[in-house]
Scaffold this motif. Structure first.
Motif, PDB file in Angstrom:
ATOM      1  N   LYS A  32       0.806  -1.223   0.000  1.00 20.34           N
ATOM      2  CA  LYS A  32       0.000   0.000   0.000  1.00 20.34           C
ATOM      3  C   LYS A  32       0.843   1.280   0.000  1.00 20.34           C
ATOM      4  O   LYS A  32       0.305   2.371   0.076  1.00 20.34           O
ATOM      5  CB  LYS A  32      -0.923   0.023   1.231  1.00 20.34           C
ATOM      6  N   LYS A  33       2.157   1.150  -0.095  1.00 20.51           N
ATOM      7  CA  LYS A  33       3.013   2.342  -0.024  1.00 20.51           C
ATOM      8  C   LYS A  33       2.875   3.191  -1.285  1.00 20.51           C
ATOM      9  O   LYS A  33       2.378   2.736  -2.306  1.00 20.51           O
ATOM     10  CB  LYS A  33       4.464   1.958   0.218  1.00 20.51           C
ATOM     11  N   THR A  34       3.305   4.430  -1.187  1.00 21.07           N
ATOM     12  CA  THR A  34       3.249   5.361  -2.307  1.00 21.07           C
ATOM     13  C   THR A  34       4.186   4.889  -3.415  1.00 21.07           C
ATOM     14  O   THR A  34       5.324   4.496  -3.152  1.00 21.07           O
ATOM     15  CB  THR A  34       3.662   6.773  -1.843  1.00 21.07           C
ATOM     16  N   LEU A  39       4.049  10.484  -7.611  1.00 20.44           N
ATOM     17  CA  LEU A  39       4.869  11.688  -7.427  1.00 20.44           C
ATOM     18  C   LEU A  39       4.515  12.739  -8.474  1.00 20.44           C
ATOM     19  O   LEU A  39       4.431  12.451  -9.663  1.00 20.44           O
ATOM     20  CB  LEU A  39       6.349  11.319  -7.537  1.00 20.44           C
ATOM     21  N   ARG A  40       4.294  13.964  -8.003  1.00 21.46           N
ATOM     22  CA  ARG A  40       4.042  15.093  -8.915  1.00 21.46           C
ATOM     23  C   ARG A  40       5.202  16.065  -8.787  1.00 21.46           C
ATOM     24  O   ARG A  40       5.568  16.478  -7.687  1.00 21.46           O
ATOM     25  CB  ARG A  40       2.726  15.779  -8.556  1.00 21.46           C
ATOM     26  N   PHE A  41       5.733  16.442  -9.937  1.00 23.72           N
ATOM     27  CA  PHE A  41       6.916  17.298  -9.957  1.00 23.72           C
ATOM     28  C   PHE A  41       6.675  18.424 -10.945  1.00 23.72           C
ATOM     29  O   PHE A  41       6.282  18.191 -12.081  1.00 23.72           O
ATOM     30  CB  PHE A  41       8.128  16.449 -10.368  1.00 23.72           C
ATOM     31  N   CYS A  46       8.125  19.374  -5.566  1.00 21.14           N
ATOM     32  CA  CYS A  46       7.482  18.073  -5.730  1.00 21.14           C
ATOM     33  C   CYS A  46       6.357  17.921  -4.715  1.00 21.14           C
ATOM     34  O   CYS A  46       6.336  18.588  -3.682  1.00 21.14           O
ATOM     35  CB  CYS A  46       8.487  16.942  -5.561  1.00 21.14           C
ATOM     36  N   TYR A  47       5.425  17.033  -5.029  1.00 20.43           N
ATOM     37  CA  TYR A  47       4.310  16.736  -4.143  1.00 20.43           C
ATOM     38  C   TYR A  47       4.105  15.228  -4.153  1.00 20.43           C
ATOM     39  O   TYR A  47       4.111  14.594  -5.209  1.00 20.43           O
ATOM     40  CB  TYR A  47       3.031  17.434  -4.618  1.00 20.43           C
ATOM     41  N   LEU A  48       3.955  14.664  -2.987  1.00 21.64           N
ATOM     42  CA  LEU A  48       3.708  13.239  -2.859  1.00 21.64           C
ATOM     43  C   LEU A  48       2.538  13.038  -1.907  1.00 21.64           C
ATOM     44  O   LEU A  48       2.603  13.477  -0.750  1.00 21.64           O
ATOM     45  CB  LEU A  48       4.964  12.546  -2.316  1.00 21.64           C
ATOM     46  N   PRO A  49       1.454  12.436  -2.376  1.00 21.30           N
ATOM     47  CA  PRO A  49       0.311  12.232  -1.478  1.00 21.30           C
ATOM     48  C   PRO A  49       0.633  11.177  -0.418  1.00 21.30           C
ATOM     49  O   PRO A  49       1.500  10.327  -0.616  1.00 21.30           O
ATOM     50  CB  PRO A  49      -0.791  11.745  -2.420  1.00 21.30           C
ATOM     51  N   SER A 124       2.035  12.446   3.767  1.00 19.00           N
ATOM     52  CA  SER A 124       1.920  13.358   2.641  1.00 19.00           C
ATOM     53  C   SER A 124       3.097  14.344   2.663  1.00 19.00           C
ATOM     54  O   SER A 124       3.408  14.920   3.697  1.00 19.00           O
ATOM     55  CB  SER A 124       0.599  14.122   2.739  1.00 19.00           C
ATOM     56  N   GLN A 125       3.743  14.494   1.511  1.00 14.20           N
ATOM     57  CA  GLN A 125       4.846  15.438   1.377  1.00 14.20           C
ATOM     58  C   GLN A 125       4.336  16.598   0.522  1.00 14.20           C
ATOM     59  O   GLN A 125       4.187  16.467  -0.684  1.00 14.20           O
ATOM     60  CB  GLN A 125       6.060  14.746   0.751  1.00 14.20           C
ATOM     61  N   GLN A 126       4.066  17.711   1.174  1.00 10.37           N
ATOM     62  CA  GLN A 126       3.422  18.863   0.531  1.00 10.37           C
ATOM     63  C   GLN A 126       4.347  19.544  -0.470  1.00 10.37           C
ATOM     64  O   GLN A 126       5.564  19.454  -0.381  1.00 10.37           O
ATOM     65  CB  GLN A 126       2.972  19.873   1.586  1.00 10.37           C
ATOM     66  N   LEU A 127       3.739  20.243  -1.377  1.00  8.99           N
ATOM     67  CA  LEU A 127       4.455  20.957  -2.423  1.00  8.99           C
ATOM     68  C   LEU A 127       5.433  21.954  -1.793  1.00  8.99           C
ATOM     69  O   LEU A 127       5.044  22.802  -1.000  1.00  8.99           O
ATOM     70  CB  LEU A 127       3.457  21.702  -3.327  1.00  8.99           C
ATOM     71  N   GLY A 128       6.690  21.803  -2.087  1.00  6.78           N
ATOM     72  CA  GLY A 128       7.725  22.702  -1.581  1.00  6.78           C
ATOM     73  C   GLY A 128       8.286  22.300  -0.231  1.00  6.78           C
ATOM     74  O   GLY A 128       9.322  22.797   0.173  1.00  6.78           O
ATOM     75  N   GLU A 129       7.609  21.414   0.481  1.00  9.57           N
ATOM     76  CA  GLU A 129       8.107  20.993   1.788  1.00  9.57           C
ATOM     77  C   GLU A 129       8.918  19.705   1.689  1.00  9.57           C
ATOM     78  O   GLU A 129       9.998  19.606   2.234  1.00  9.57           O
ATOM     79  CB  GLU A 129       6.941  20.801   2.764  1.00  9.57           C
TER      80      GLU A 129
END
Length: 183
Positions: A32-34, A39-41, A46-49, A124-129
Motif C-alpha cells: 500500500k506504499k506510495t 509523485l508530482r513534480f 514536488c508533491y507526494l500524497p 503526505s509530502q506537501q508541495l515545496g516541503e
C-alpha cells in the motif's frame, strides 16, 4: 508459583499474536506504499500524497513495541524471581541466552528505526516541503518486507529467550511447558 501457572502461556500467546500482527501490517504496508507514479513534480517543487502505509506502519510499530515491552517484562520477572535467584549460580561468561537477548534488542532497534523512517516517508509530502530539505522521498521496494523480517527475528529471539529461561526453572513449577512430568 502455582497461582501463575497460566499467566506465562497467556502472555507468550499475546506476544506471539502482537508480533504476527506487526509482521502482517508490515507486509500490507509494502503493498500500500506510495508509488513513483504518484509523485508530482513541477520542475522545482514536488508533491507526494500520503498513503495507507502510514497507518499500517504506525500499527506495526505499536504492536512491535508492546510485544517487546511485555516480553522483556516477563523475562525480567523470571530472572528476578526468588526461585530463579536461589537456584542459579552467578556466571560471568556470556551465555547463549545473553546472545539471544542481544539479538532481540538489536533487531528490535533496527526494526523500529526502519519502520519509523518508512512511515515518516509515507506521510503526505506537501508541495515545496518534501520530506527532507524540500525533496520528496519514496520508500524503496522491500523496505517494509525487511522490517517484517526484523520483527520476526525480534519475536523469535524474545520467545526463544523466554523459553530457555522458563525451562531453567523447576519442571514441576512450569506444568504448561511439560505436561508429561505432572502424570
Amino acid at each position: 508459583m502455582e497461582n501463575h501457572q497460566f499467566i506465562y502461556p497467556i502472555l507468550v500467546s499475546l506476544i506471539t499474536a502482537l508480533g504476527l500482527v506487526s509482521i502482517s501490517l508490515c507486509i500490507a504496508a509494502e503493498f500500500k506504499k506510495t508509488e513513483k507514479k504518484d509523485l508530482r513534480f513541477d520542475g522545482k517543487w514536488c508533491y507526494l500524497p500520503g498513503s495507507v502505509a502510514f497507518e499500517l506502519g504506525i500499527g506495526a510499530l505499536i504492536c512491535l513495541l508492546i510485544a517487546q515491552v511485555i516480553g522483556n517484562l516477563l523475562i525480567c520477572t523470571i530472572c528476578f524471581s526468588r526461585d530463579h535467584q536461589n537456584s542459579s549460580k552467578p556466571n560471568k561468561k556470556p551465555t547463549f541466552n545473553s546472545l539471544i537477548c542481544v539479538l532481540s534488542w538489536m533487531s528490535f532497534v533496527m526494526g523500529i528505526i526502519l519502520i519509523g523512517t518508512s512511515i515518516s516517508m509515507s506521510k503526505s509530502q506537501q508541495l515545496g516541503e518534501g520530506w527532507l530539505d524540500g525533496e520528496c522521498y519514496i520508500v524503496k521496494d522491500g523496505v517494509y518486507i525487511i522490517s517484517a523480517i526484523l520483527v520476526f527475528v525480534t519475536l523469535s529471539s524474545t520467545l526463544a529467550y523466554l523459553t530457555l529461561k522458563i525451562k531453567k526453572k523447576n519442571p514441576v513449577q512450569t506444568r504448561w511447558q511439560d505436561t508429561s512430568t505432572s502424570n
